[in-house]
Structures are given as C-alpha cells and as structure tokens.
Design a protein around this motif. Structure first.
Motif, mmCIF file in Angstrom:
data_model
loop_
_atom_site.group_PDB
_atom_site.id
_atom_site.type_symbol
_atom_site.label_atom_id
_atom_site.label_comp_id
_atom_site.label_asym_id
_atom_site.label_seq_id
_atom_site.Cartn_x
_atom_site.Cartn_y
_atom_site.Cartn_z
ATOM 1 N N VAL A 15 0.528 15.733 7.390
ATOM 2 C CA VAL A 15 -0.729 15.352 6.528
ATOM 3 C C VAL A 15 -0.352 14.598 5.473
ATOM 4 O O VAL A 15 -1.014 13.555 5.014
ATOM 5 C CB VAL A 15 -1.202 16.820 6.212
ATOM 6 C CG1 VAL A 15 -2.599 16.525 5.264
ATOM 7 C CG2 VAL A 15 -1.650 17.482 7.529
ATOM 8 N N ALA A 16 0.759 14.783 4.702
ATOM 9 C CA ALA A 16 1.128 14.160 3.451
ATOM 10 C C ALA A 16 1.335 12.390 4.013
ATOM 11 O O ALA A 16 0.919 11.820 3.046
ATOM 12 C CB ALA A 16 2.338 14.698 2.830
ATOM 13 N N ASP A 17 2.058 12.312 4.874
ATOM 14 C CA ASP A 17 2.195 10.917 5.419
ATOM 15 C C ASP A 17 0.616 10.313 5.943
ATOM 16 O O ASP A 17 0.514 9.080 5.390
ATOM 17 C CB ASP A 17 2.921 11.008 6.833
ATOM 18 C CG ASP A 17 4.494 11.124 6.298
ATOM 19 O OD1 ASP A 17 4.873 11.287 5.181
ATOM 20 O OD2 ASP A 17 5.092 11.518 7.418
ATOM 21 N N ALA A 18 -0.005 11.056 6.597
ATOM 22 C CA ALA A 18 -1.553 10.561 6.877
ATOM 23 C C ALA A 18 -2.194 10.191 5.618
ATOM 24 O O ALA A 18 -2.858 8.912 5.652
ATOM 25 C CB ALA A 18 -2.152 11.301 7.592
ATOM 26 N N ILE A 19 -2.172 10.988 4.447
ATOM 27 C CA ILE A 19 -2.847 10.617 3.150
ATOM 28 C C ILE A 19 -2.427 9.268 2.407
ATOM 29 O O ILE A 19 -3.219 8.690 2.128
ATOM 30 C CB ILE A 19 -2.871 11.999 2.319
ATOM 31 C CG1 ILE A 19 -3.698 13.148 2.880
ATOM 32 C CG2 ILE A 19 -3.444 11.666 1.059
ATOM 33 C CD1 ILE A 19 -3.438 14.273 2.168
ATOM 34 N N GLU A 20 -0.953 9.305 2.319
ATOM 35 C CA GLU A 20 -0.267 8.238 2.024
ATOM 36 C C GLU A 20 -0.615 6.830 2.455
ATOM 37 O O GLU A 20 -0.615 5.689 1.927
ATOM 38 C CB GLU A 20 1.168 8.394 1.902
ATOM 39 C CG GLU A 20 1.545 9.467 0.895
ATOM 40 C CD GLU A 20 3.193 9.858 0.784
ATOM 41 O OE1 GLU A 20 3.619 8.721 1.277
ATOM 42 O OE2 GLU A 20 3.528 10.784 0.090
ATOM 43 N N ASP A 21 -0.976 6.913 3.682
ATOM 44 C CA ASP A 21 -1.271 5.747 4.686
ATOM 45 C C ASP A 21 -2.646 5.242 4.473
ATOM 46 O O ASP A 21 -3.444 4.591 5.421
ATOM 47 C CB ASP A 21 -0.995 5.980 6.231
ATOM 48 C CG ASP A 21 -0.909 4.618 7.195
ATOM 49 O OD1 ASP A 21 -0.733 3.505 6.261
ATOM 50 O OD2 ASP A 21 -1.262 4.673 8.188
ATOM 51 N N ASP A 22 -3.332 5.246 3.119
ATOM 52 C CA ASP A 22 -4.617 5.161 2.934
ATOM 53 C C ASP A 22 -4.662 3.675 2.666
ATOM 54 O O ASP A 22 -4.574 3.196 1.461
ATOM 55 C CB ASP A 22 -5.358 5.976 1.985
ATOM 56 C CG ASP A 22 -6.646 5.717 1.671
ATOM 57 O OD1 ASP A 22 -7.423 5.158 2.556
ATOM 58 O OD2 ASP A 22 -7.040 6.049 0.690
ATOM 59 N N VAL A 23 -4.581 2.726 3.610
ATOM 60 C CA VAL A 23 -4.656 1.345 3.334
ATOM 61 C C VAL A 23 -5.896 0.786 3.768
ATOM 62 O O VAL A 23 -6.665 1.181 4.711
ATOM 63 C CB VAL A 23 -3.356 0.413 3.917
ATOM 64 C CG1 VAL A 23 -2.055 0.874 3.415
ATOM 65 C CG2 VAL A 23 -3.425 0.718 5.385
ATOM 66 N N ALA A 24 -6.384 -0.511 3.178
ATOM 67 C CA ALA A 24 -7.634 -1.289 3.466
ATOM 68 C C ALA A 24 -7.287 -1.884 4.857
ATOM 69 O O ALA A 24 -6.012 -2.677 4.825
ATOM 70 C CB ALA A 24 -7.974 -2.166 2.467
ATOM 71 N N VAL A 25 -8.190 -1.973 5.649
ATOM 72 C CA VAL A 25 -8.228 -2.918 6.724
ATOM 73 C C VAL A 25 -8.751 -4.298 6.391
ATOM 74 O O VAL A 25 -10.044 -4.349 6.128
ATOM 75 C CB VAL A 25 -9.095 -2.404 7.925
ATOM 76 C CG1 VAL A 25 -8.973 -3.384 9.194
ATOM 77 C CG2 VAL A 25 -8.472 -1.033 8.299
ATOM 78 N N ASP A 26 -7.877 -5.225 6.517
ATOM 79 C CA ASP A 26 -8.430 -6.789 6.146
ATOM 80 C C ASP A 26 -9.580 -7.141 6.603
ATOM 81 O O ASP A 26 -10.263 -7.784 5.742
ATOM 82 C CB ASP A 26 -7.138 -7.945 6.467
ATOM 83 C CG ASP A 26 -6.025 -7.450 5.698
ATOM 84 O OD1 ASP A 26 -6.051 -6.838 4.628
ATOM 85 O OD2 ASP A 26 -4.956 -7.971 6.108
ATOM 86 N N ALA A 27 -9.940 -6.806 7.825
ATOM 87 C CA ALA A 27 -11.202 -7.468 8.388
ATOM 88 C C ALA A 27 -12.302 -6.779 7.653
ATOM 89 O O ALA A 27 -13.379 -7.437 7.725
ATOM 90 C CB ALA A 27 -11.343 -7.035 9.891
#
Length: 96
Positions: A15-27
């Motif tokens: 869950v911590a990894d999923a939260i840290e993976d909050d990146v914007a999608v370029d499109a």
C-alpha cells in the motif's frame, strides 16, 4: 479477521508503494485535446462538424425501439409513417 502477526492492510509495504506511485499521466496533463480550459477555435467562416442521430440510415423498427416501443407491426408501421412524414426530424426528436 486479520491474522495475529499480520499488520492491517493500510500499513503494508504494498500500500505504501502504491501511494508513492502517484504520478501524473502525460496524456492527461497537457495535449489531451480541447476542453473548457483549452478550447479549439474555428477559423472565420469555418463550420463546425456536428454529428447527429439522423446522420445514419434508420429503419422504422429502429425508430420504434429508440422511442421505447416494442417492434410490433403496429409500432413499426407508425414509425414508418413518422419517418415518411417528418424525415430526419422524426429521428432528431428521439435521438438528438
């Protein structure tokens, strides 16, 4: 029930990894096409391309079903008369 030696789901590394993976999608950030903040303007005299329900051929049975009626012979005949009388306007009233 949780197992005695198992932490709650919210505290797991996954869950911590999923939260840290909050990146914007370029499109979705830029270049995603026209919207309220980036409208597409037409050149002077240019007509917009508008597609309506009447842009495709319609059978009387299709119109009867689109109007929420069963495609019985009576309803299909009524839709046929409506299409003959009103043309595309009969479709536009139901499927704008």
């Amino acid at each position: 029930m949780t197992e005695p030696n198992r932490p709650p789901l919210e505290e797991t590394p996954e869950v911590a990894d999923a939260i840290e993976d909050d990146v914007a999608v370029d499109a979705f950030v830029t270049g995603g096409g026209p919207d309220s903040e980036n409208p597409q303007f037409l050149a002077p005299g240019e007509e917009p391309i508008v597609r309506t329900g009447a842009d495709q051929p319609w059978e009387p049975a299709d119109l009867a079903v689109a109007e929420g009626r069963d495609p019985t012979p009576e309803n299909v005949e009524r839709a046929r008369r409506e299409l003959d009388r009103d043309g595309a306007a009969a479709i536009e009233r139901t499927v704008p």
